[in-house]
Design an enzyme around this catalytic site. Sequence first.
Site, PDB file in Angstrom:
ATOM      1  N   LYS A 167      14.155   9.857 -24.676  1.00 19.00           N
ATOM      2  CA  LYS A 167      13.199   8.732 -25.039  1.00 19.00           C
ATOM      3  C   LYS A 167      12.539   8.364 -23.737  1.00 19.00           C
ATOM      4  CE  LYS A 167      16.608   5.190 -23.952  1.00 19.00           C
ATOM      5  NZ  LYS A 167      17.207   3.939 -24.352  1.00 19.00           N
ATOM      6  N   TYR A 170      -2.925  -8.645  -0.159  1.00 18.64           N
ATOM      7  CA  TYR A 170      -3.305  -9.806  -0.658  1.00 18.64           C
ATOM      8  C   TYR A 170      -2.240 -10.834  -0.131  1.00 18.64           C
ATOM      9  CZ  TYR A 170      -6.129  -7.141  -3.911  1.00 18.64           C
ATOM     10  OH  TYR A 170      -7.180  -6.397  -4.596  1.00 18.64           O
TER      11      TYR A 170
END
Length: 388
Positions: A43, A276
């Site tokens: 999956k 940042y």
Amino acid sequence: MSERTAPAAPLRARAEIDLAALRANVRALRAHASGAAVMAVVKSEAYGHGAVPCARAAVAAGASWLGTATPEEALALRAAGLPGRIMCWLWTPGGPWREAIEADLDVSVSAMWALAEVVGAAGEADRPARVQLKADTGLGRGGCQPGEDWAELVREALRAEAEGLLRVTGLWSHFACADEPGHPSIAGQLGVFREMVAYAEGQGVRPEVRHIANSPATLTLPESHFDLVRTGIATYGISPSPELGTPADFGLRPVMTLSGSLALVKRVPGGHGVSYGHRYVTPGATTLGLVPLGYADGIPRHASSAGPVLVEGKWRTIAGRVAMDQFVVDLGGDEPAAGAEAVLFGPGDRGEPTAEDWAQAAGTIAYEIVTRIGTRVPRVYVNEERDG
């Protein structure tokens, strides 16, 4: 997902997928399964590794079942030519039941609405559906509750089977705490599963497989193996829980190595803010390396100022915040050339961090680290040929 079999030119980033390691992992898991068949769970693009190449490698190594969450994932495997038994279990109303039946998939049913939809689709397809009934033995997610709900589901499934609309091919469930050795819920769930299986079989269900074991149960709970084990993260060489042991303890090897090419190396003075918010300020004159991977590629922002990276044989740590497309490492004055390899994680053979190291840095689990690596990162498959 972008896939490559060999790099034609230097790549910004790459996730190298070692299919020989995956095949070896499947063989090791077959040995742990003590005679039960193995379902390789592929999956979410095989936990980020690439569903079709990994499914093919798993089957080549002896996995007799493939498992997916969604029917769309399972249908894609069939469309790619994967043979044999494929099961999918995460359904919502209006799902592609008829397509699944016509593709000869095993579908999971947990409730009467799903049974009604699959029976209707079987009538339209004019062929019986392969249905596995899921029991909720204590996880509290999907699955039918014990007692009257289970009795009704079994009764109506058997009625549809008698009418030729379906075949009950499996009875199954899922553990909540198999990755926590000794947790009391494990024995409790096993007991409930045995009771629910015994009830269904007593009513006339003759399943091909009964299964509850996931990766941790496959590795540590032989009494849970029944006819089939479902191995997800262990297929990709990652321990389902550090408390249970390292991959090497179980004879497993991590399959994915994630790396990038340094986009820039530059000298900066002390007191220089980085990324940042300037959450990192250089303590003195140093060199910074720019790694062109960010949270848009699946690098967890939670690993800011903590994620480890191997550059020219030395562990470095992310300096400041992870941005969308890039992050910075403090190279401590070393000056590797632009284009030098920065290894985020791999098997650890070369001293590089592992996915578990990144999980610790980000406060999560290694499952998430590999699964979240995004589609901008090409998967480069190595050792595709079967072992001699």
